[in-house]
Scaffold this motif. Structure first.
Motif, PDB file in Angstrom:
ATOM      1  N   GLU A 228       0.824  -1.204   0.000  1.00  0.00           N
ATOM      2  CA  GLU A 228       0.000   0.000   0.000  1.00  0.00           C
ATOM      3  C   GLU A 228       0.858   1.254   0.000  1.00  0.00           C
ATOM      4  O   GLU A 228       1.684   1.452   0.895  1.00  0.00           O
ATOM      5  CB  GLU A 228      -0.935   0.019   1.214  1.00  0.00           C
ATOM      6  N   ASN A 229       0.653   2.086  -1.013  1.00  0.00           N
ATOM      7  CA  ASN A 229       1.227   3.426  -1.039  1.00  0.00           C
ATOM      8  C   ASN A 229       0.128   4.424  -0.717  1.00  0.00           C
ATOM      9  O   ASN A 229      -1.005   4.052  -0.407  1.00  0.00           O
ATOM     10  CB  ASN A 229       1.813   3.723  -2.422  1.00  0.00           C
ATOM     11  N   SER A 230       0.453   5.681  -0.791  1.00  0.00           N
ATOM     12  CA  SER A 230      -0.564   6.708  -0.628  1.00  0.00           C
ATOM     13  C   SER A 230      -1.583   6.597  -1.751  1.00  0.00           C
ATOM     14  O   SER A 230      -1.265   6.155  -2.865  1.00  0.00           O
ATOM     15  CB  SER A 230       0.083   8.096  -0.638  1.00  0.00           C
ATOM     16  N   ARG A 231      -2.810   7.010  -1.495  1.00  0.00           N
ATOM     17  CA  ARG A 231      -3.875   6.910  -2.485  1.00  0.00           C
ATOM     18  C   ARG A 231      -4.060   8.196  -3.295  1.00  0.00           C
ATOM     19  O   ARG A 231      -5.082   8.379  -3.949  1.00  0.00           O
ATOM     20  CB  ARG A 231      -5.188   6.541  -1.802  1.00  0.00           C
ATOM     21  N   THR A 232      -3.095   9.088  -3.234  1.00  0.00           N
ATOM     22  CA  THR A 232      -3.141  10.267  -4.090  1.00  0.00           C
ATOM     23  C   THR A 232      -3.126   9.821  -5.559  1.00  0.00           C
ATOM     24  O   THR A 232      -2.331   8.967  -5.940  1.00  0.00           O
ATOM     25  CB  THR A 232      -1.948  11.190  -3.821  1.00  0.00           C
ATOM     26  N   LYS A 288      -1.593  15.940 -17.801  1.00  0.00           N
ATOM     27  CA  LYS A 288      -0.332  16.025 -17.079  1.00  0.00           C
ATOM     28  C   LYS A 288      -0.408  17.058 -15.966  1.00  0.00           C
ATOM     29  O   LYS A 288      -0.838  18.181 -16.173  1.00  0.00           O
ATOM     30  CB  LYS A 288       0.789  16.387 -18.055  1.00  0.00           C
ATOM     31  N   GLY A 289       0.010  16.636 -14.773  1.00  0.00           N
ATOM     32  CA  GLY A 289       0.076  17.557 -13.645  1.00  0.00           C
ATOM     33  C   GLY A 289      -1.171  17.603 -12.796  1.00  0.00           C
ATOM     34  O   GLY A 289      -1.137  18.131 -11.688  1.00  0.00           O
ATOM     35  N   ILE A 290      -2.285  17.059 -13.246  1.00  0.00           N
ATOM     36  CA  ILE A 290      -3.517  17.083 -12.466  1.00  0.00           C
ATOM     37  C   ILE A 290      -3.473  15.959 -11.433  1.00  0.00           C
ATOM     38  O   ILE A 290      -3.131  14.820 -11.747  1.00  0.00           O
ATOM     39  CB  ILE A 290      -4.756  16.943 -13.375  1.00  0.00           C
ATOM     40  N   SER A 471     -11.779  28.945   4.279  1.00  0.00           N
ATOM     41  CA  SER A 471     -12.828  28.084   4.817  1.00  0.00           C
ATOM     42  C   SER A 471     -12.176  27.052   5.722  1.00  0.00           C
ATOM     43  O   SER A 471     -11.174  26.434   5.364  1.00  0.00           O
ATOM     44  CB  SER A 471     -13.582  27.388   3.678  1.00  0.00           C
ATOM     45  N   GLN A 472     -12.738  26.844   6.873  1.00  0.00           N
ATOM     46  CA  GLN A 472     -12.152  25.921   7.838  1.00  0.00           C
ATOM     47  C   GLN A 472     -12.193  24.468   7.375  1.00  0.00           C
ATOM     48  O   GLN A 472     -11.461  23.636   7.862  1.00  0.00           O
ATOM     49  CB  GLN A 472     -12.873  26.045   9.187  1.00  0.00           C
ATOM     50  N   THR A 473     -13.078  24.139   6.454  1.00  0.00           N
ATOM     51  CA  THR A 473     -13.179  22.761   5.974  1.00  0.00           C
ATOM     52  C   THR A 473     -12.905  22.720   4.482  1.00  0.00           C
ATOM     53  O   THR A 473     -13.739  23.108   3.666  1.00  0.00           O
ATOM     54  CB  THR A 473     -14.582  22.189   6.249  1.00  0.00           C
ATOM     55  N   VAL A 474     -11.717  22.267   4.119  1.00  0.00           N
ATOM     56  CA  VAL A 474     -11.381  22.075   2.714  1.00  0.00           C
ATOM     57  C   VAL A 474     -11.905  20.707   2.302  1.00  0.00           C
ATOM     58  O   VAL A 474     -11.536  19.690   2.879  1.00  0.00           O
ATOM     59  CB  VAL A 474      -9.847  22.144   2.500  1.00  0.00           C
ATOM     60  N   LYS A 475     -12.787  20.671   1.355  1.00  0.00           N
ATOM     61  CA  LYS A 475     -13.383  19.411   0.929  1.00  0.00           C
ATOM     62  C   LYS A 475     -12.347  18.539   0.231  1.00  0.00           C
ATOM     63  O   LYS A 475     -11.502  19.015  -0.497  1.00  0.00           O
ATOM     64  CB  LYS A 475     -14.557  19.677  -0.006  1.00  0.00           C
ATOM     65  N   GLY A 476     -12.459  17.256   0.452  1.00  0.00           N
ATOM     66  CA  GLY A 476     -11.558  16.311  -0.177  1.00  0.00           C
ATOM     67  C   GLY A 476     -12.143  15.723  -1.442  1.00  0.00           C
ATOM     68  O   GLY A 476     -13.214  16.106  -1.913  1.00  0.00           O
ATOM     69  N   ARG A 477     -11.393  14.778  -2.030  1.00  0.00           N
ATOM     70  CA  ARG A 477     -11.781  14.084  -3.262  1.00  0.00           C
ATOM     71  C   ARG A 477     -12.015  15.081  -4.402  1.00  0.00           C
ATOM     72  O   ARG A 477     -13.036  15.044  -5.076  1.00  0.00           O
ATOM     73  CB  ARG A 477     -13.019  13.214  -3.040  1.00  0.00           C
ATOM     74  N   GLN A 478     -11.075  15.972  -4.559  1.00  0.00           N
ATOM     75  CA  GLN A 478     -11.164  16.950  -5.631  1.00  0.00           C
ATOM     76  C   GLN A 478      -9.944  16.828  -6.541  1.00  0.00           C
ATOM     77  O   GLN A 478      -8.905  16.316  -6.149  1.00  0.00           O
ATOM     78  CB  GLN A 478     -11.237  18.370  -5.055  1.00  0.00           C
ATOM     79  N   LYS A 479     -10.109  17.336  -7.765  1.00  0.00           N
ATOM     80  CA  LYS A 479      -8.994  17.409  -8.698  1.00  0.00           C
ATOM     81  C   LYS A 479      -8.330  18.774  -8.594  1.00  0.00           C
ATOM     82  O   LYS A 479      -9.009  19.788  -8.365  1.00  0.00           O
ATOM     83  CB  LYS A 479      -9.475  17.169 -10.129  1.00  0.00           C
ATOM     84  N   TYR A 480      -7.022  18.797  -8.779  1.00  0.00           N
ATOM     85  CA  TYR A 480      -6.261  20.028  -8.647  1.00  0.00           C
ATOM     86  C   TYR A 480      -5.331  20.169  -9.844  1.00  0.00           C
ATOM     87  O   TYR A 480      -4.616  19.224 -10.213  1.00  0.00           O
ATOM     88  CB  TYR A 480      -5.433  20.031  -7.361  1.00  0.00           C
ATOM     89  N   ASN A 481      -5.340  21.346 -10.425  1.00  0.00           N
ATOM     90  CA  ASN A 481      -4.382  21.680 -11.478  1.00  0.00           C
ATOM     91  C   ASN A 481      -3.032  22.017 -10.846  1.00  0.00           C
ATOM     92  O   ASN A 481      -2.951  22.301  -9.645  1.00  0.00           O
ATOM     93  CB  ASN A 481      -4.891  22.870 -12.295  1.00  0.00           C
ATOM     94  N   PRO A 482      -1.961  22.026 -11.635  1.00  0.00           N
ATOM     95  CA  PRO A 482      -0.645  22.365 -11.080  1.00  0.00           C
ATOM     96  C   PRO A 482      -0.598  23.721 -10.390  1.00  0.00           C
ATOM     97  O   PRO A 482       0.237  23.935  -9.507  1.00  0.00           O
ATOM     98  CB  PRO A 482       0.273  22.337 -12.307  1.00  0.00           C
ATOM     99  N   SER A 483      -1.472  24.646 -10.771  1.00  0.00           N
ATOM    100  CA  SER A 483      -1.485  25.963 -10.142  1.00  0.00           C
ATOM    101  C   SER A 483      -2.221  25.964  -8.809  1.00  0.00           C
ATOM    102  O   SER A 483      -2.304  27.005  -8.145  1.00  0.00           O
ATOM    103  CB  SER A 483      -2.137  26.981 -11.081  1.00  0.00           C
ATOM    104  N   GLU A 484      -2.762  24.797  -8.407  1.00  0.00           N
ATOM    105  CA  GLU A 484      -3.579  24.744  -7.193  1.00  0.00           C
ATOM    106  C   GLU A 484      -2.936  23.926  -6.074  1.00  0.00           C
ATOM    107  O   GLU A 484      -3.527  23.778  -5.006  1.00  0.00           O
ATOM    108  CB  GLU A 484      -4.953  24.152  -7.520  1.00  0.00           C
TER     109      GLU A 484
END
Length: 619
Positions: A228-232, A288-290, A471-484
Motif C-alpha cells: 500500500e502506497n498513498s492513495r493520491t 499532465k500535472g492534475i 474556509s475551515q473545511t477544505v473538501k476532499g476528493r477533488q482534482k487540482y491543477n498544477p497551479s492549485e
C-alpha cells in the motif's frame, strides 16, 4: 563466593550440564485466554510505511519449505560444538540463569512482549554475546537484549506493539560495555551498529486472544504482495532514482533456502506480469500535472478489521529502516519467524511454532539469537569490504567519475524546466494560496513513489496572506491543477522535540509559466493526538502575532496541514538556520547579540506572548 552453578562446566566434549539442558528444554506453559474484549486493533500502517523506496518494498511472501524449529536447534548444536572446539569448554557465570516458568496470565500485546523479554530472551540473548564477542568474559554479561515494550500514555493500540533485539548503546550502557574489556576496534564497531541498526531484529507482538492467534496463523505465502502506497491520484514516479540495496548474507539461513529451492526443481514459466501488485497506486491521469486527493479522513465510526498484509507491511518497513534481516511475529500462543531477503524483496516465513509444544523451545530460541547475530556479523564484514574497495579504487576512477557526473548533470539540467528563485511575495502567494500540499520523503530508506495529500486546516500567517479568506473545511476528493497545489520534499529530520519531528524541506510549485523551487523550509510533524493539540496551540500563537502585526524576528508560518489518510498534522514554516546552541556552544553572547535578543523578547511581550522556553537551542 561464586555459587556451584557459576563454576559449573555447562558443556564440553564429554557432555552437557543439567543447567544448560534445562534451558534447552524450556517451553512456555499453557496459558488461558483472559484478555479483555477492550483489546481492539488499530490500523498498523503509519505515515512512513507508505513512503519506502520502491526497490526496498516487499514483493512476495513464501514458506521456508523446511522446519525452522529443527534448523535452529541444529544450528545451536553446531555453534556450541564450534565454541567448544575453540575454547575447550563452556563455563557458567553470574548471569547465566535458566528462565522460570511463570503462569501469570498473558493479556494484551505488552504483556506478551514483557513475558518474552523478561523471561526467555533474558537468557538466550547472552549466547551470541558470549560466543562471538567476548568468549573469556566470566560473568555472562551480554551486549544484546530484547527490550520489554512499555505502553506510553499516547499509545492506544494494545492489540499490537513492536520491540526488537538491540545492542547495548555505547553511551547509555558505557559501564557494562567497559566490563566486557572490548578492544578499541570492537568498541568502535558497537558504536557503528548502534547508529545503523537500532534494532538488529524486529519483533511484532500481538495480544494473547483469538484475534491475535488468527493474525499470526493467517500470515502465509502471498505470491504478489499488495503493498500500500498513498492513495493520491496522479502521474508520479517518472523521475524516481533507484538506490542500491544493502547486501544479504550469503551463508547461514539463505544458503539453506537456496538449496531447498533448487531441490524442488524449476517452476513452470509464469507470465511476464509485474511481480508485485501495488494496492492503491492509481493509473496515471491523462492530463499532465492534475492530481486528486484521496479524501479527508473522517472520525472512525467502525472498528478496524485487521488485515495480515497490513501487519506484514509495517513489520517489513521496520526491518528496512533498521536494515534487519529477521522478523519475529509472536502472540504467546504461536510464533512465526520471518527471513527478509533484500535482493529478491521476499519474506520467507517459518511454520507455525507453538512455544508450549516444541520440546526444545529454549534451544530453538538460542539458535535464533545466534543466527541473527551471525547474519549481522557477515553483513557487516561484507559492507566493510565494499567500503574499503570503493575507497581504494576511488582515485583510479576519479577522472572518469567526474566526467560522467558532468555529463549526467548536463543531461538533467537540459530536461528541467525553467527554475526561478522566488521573491517573498511569490513564495508567500505560492504556498499560502493553495490548500493542498503533496508530501514526499527523500532520505535514507525513504523515496516516495506516490506523495501523500495534506489538506490545509489553518491559513498562512505570512504578512501578505494573513487577511486571505479561508474556509475551515477544505473538501476532499477533488482534482487540482498544477497551479492549485505545491509539492514538499522532506529531508531527514534534524530535530526531535516534545511535539514531534522537524524536517528540512524544499517546495516546488507552478507560478504562471515558471516552475518555482524553494529549499528554505522546515516542517514540524505531530503524530499523536496530544502532540497535535500542542502544535495547534503553537500555530495559534504565530497566528496571533501575525494579526497584531508583529513579524520581526519571527519565522514565517505558511499554514497547518493534515494528512488525508493518517491524520498526521504538519506545520510548514521557514527554516531559520542552525541554532545558537550549535553555532556558539557555551560561548558568551556579544553585546550586539544581547541587544537583538532583548528587542525580540520585548516585541513578544508587547504582543502579549510569553515564550517560556528561552535557550540557545531555540534561537
Amino acid at each position: 563466593m561464586p555459587s556451584r552453578s557459576e563454576l559449573a562446566i555447562l558443556a564440553d566434549r564429554t557432555g552437557i550440564h543439567p543447567d544448560l539442558e534445562r534451558l534447552f528444554n524450556y517451553s512456555y506453559p499453557v496459558f488461558k485466554d483472559r484478555t479483555s474484549t477492550k483489546v481492539l486493533p488499530l490500523p498498523p500502517l503509519k505515515f512512513h510505511d507508505r513512503h519506502i523506496e520502491p526497490s526496498l518494498i516487499l514483493k512476495s511472501v513464501k514458506s521456508l519449505g523446511f522446519s525452522m524449529a529443527q534448523y535452529l536447534c541444529k544450528f545451536c548444536d553446531d555453534e556450541l560444538m564450534a565454541f567448544i572446539r575453540k575454547e575447550r569448554r563452556l563455563r557458567g557465570g553470574r548471569y547465566f540463569v535458566a528462565p522460570a516458568r511463570h503462569d501469570n496470565p498473558l493479556t494484551d500485546a505488552y504483556a506478551v512482549g514483557d513475558y518474552y523479554a523478561s523471561n526467555l530472551s533474558e537468557s538466550t540473548t547472552r549466547f551470541p554475546s558470549k560466543f562471538y564477542y567476548h568468549p573469556s568474559e566470566p560473568d555472562w554479561n551480554s551486549l544484546f537484549y530484547v527490550k520489554a515494550p512499555r505502553q506510553g500514555p499516547e499509545e492506544k493500540d494494545r492489540f499490537r506493539t513492536g520491540t526488537g533485539l538491540s545492542m547495548l548503546h555505547w553511551e547509555g550502557h558505557a559501564d557494562t560495555i567497559n566490563e566486557l574489556s572490548l578492544d578499541e576496534e570492537m568498541t568502535q564497531e558497537v558504536r557503528r551498529i548502534n547508529e545503523k541498526h537500532p534494532n538488529i531484529a524486529i519483533y511484532e507482538m500481538f495480544a494473547f486472544c483469538p484475534l491475535g492467534t488468527k493474525m499470526v496463523r493467517k500470515m502465509g505465502p502471498v505470491s504478489r504482495f499488495k503493498w500500500e502506497n498513498s492513495r493520491t491520484v496522479g502521474s508520479f514516479g517518472n523521475d524516481l532514482s533507484t538506490r542500491a540495496c544493502p547486501p544479504d548474507a550469503k551463508t547461514g539461513l539463505w544458503s539453506k533456502i537456496a538449496v531447498e529451492s533448487l531441490s524442488k526443481g524449476p517452476k513452470r514459466q509464469q507470465s511476464k506480469k509485474s511481480p508485485i501488485s501495488l494496492k492503491a497506486v492509481p493509473k496515471p491521469t491523462r492530463n499532465k500535472g492534475i492530481v486528486r486527493d484521496p479524501g479527508r479522513r473522517g472520525p472512525r465510526t467502525m472498528w478496524y478489521h485487521p488485515e495480515p498484509s497490513h501487519y506484514l507491511q509495517h513489520a517489513w518497513c521496520r526491518a528496512v529502516e533498521n536494515d534487519a534481516t529477521f522478523i519475529i511475529l509472536h502472540c504467546g500462543k504461536y510464533e512465526r519467524i520471518g527471513f527478509r531477503h533484500r535482493e529478491t524483496q521476499t519474506l520467507y516465513l517459518s511454520e507455525l511454532i507453538d512455544p508450549s509444544v516444541v520440546p526444545t523451545y529454549g534451544k530453538m530460541e538460542i539458535g535464533l539469537q545466534l543466527l541473527i547475530v551471525k547474519d549481522l556479523l557477515e553483513r557487516r564484514a561484507t559492507s566493510k569490504k565494499e567500503e574499503e574497495g570503493r575507497t581504494s579504487s576511488g582515485k583510479k576512477r576519479s577522472a572518469e567519475g567526474n566526467e560522467s557526473r558532468g555529463r549526467n548533470k548536463r543531461q538533467r539540467t537540459e530536461k528541467r524546466p525553467e527554475v526561478a528563485i522566488p521573491s517573498a511575495e511569490v513564495l508567500e502567494s505560492g504556498l499560502g494560496s493553495r490548500d493542498i500540499a503533496l508530501f514526499r520523503l527523500e532520505y535514507q530508506s525513504f523515496n516516495s513513489p506516490v506523495p501523500s495529500s495534506f489538506l490545509r486546516v489553518e491559513p498562512s500567517c505570512a504578512p501578505s496572506m494573513k487577511d486571505r479568506p479561508f474556509s475551515q473545511t477544505v473538501k476532499g476528493r477533488q482534482k487540482y491543477n498544477p497551479s492549485e497545489y505545491f509539492t514538499l520534499t522532506l529531508d531527514e529530520p534534524f530535530a526531535n522535540g516534545a511535539i514531534g519531528t522537524v524536517h528540512r524541506a524544499s517546495a516546488k510549485f507552478e507560478f504562471g509559466s515558471t516552475t518555482v523551487e524553494y529549499p528554505g523550509l522546515a516542517v514540524k510533524l505531530a503524530f499523536q493526538e496530544e502532540h497535535q493539540e500542542q502544535l495547534r496551540k503553537e500555530y495559534k500563537i504565530y497566528q496571533h502575532m501575525a494579526k497584531v502585526g508583529y513579524t520581526a524576528n519571527i519565522l514565517r508560518v505558511h499554514g497547518l496541514f493534515q494528512d488525508c489518510e493518517t491524520g498526521l498534522l504538519a506545520m510548514i514554516m521557514d527554516y531559520g538556520g542552525p541554532t545558537l546552541g550549535r553555532t556558539k556552544g557555551y560561548q558568551s553572547f556579544t553585546e550586539k547579540e544581547q541587544n537583538a535578543l532583548w528587542d525580540a523578547l520585548q516585541g513578544l511581550h508587547d504582543a502579549n506572548v510569553l515564550h517560556g522556553d528561552i535557550k540557545s537551542n531555540n534561537i
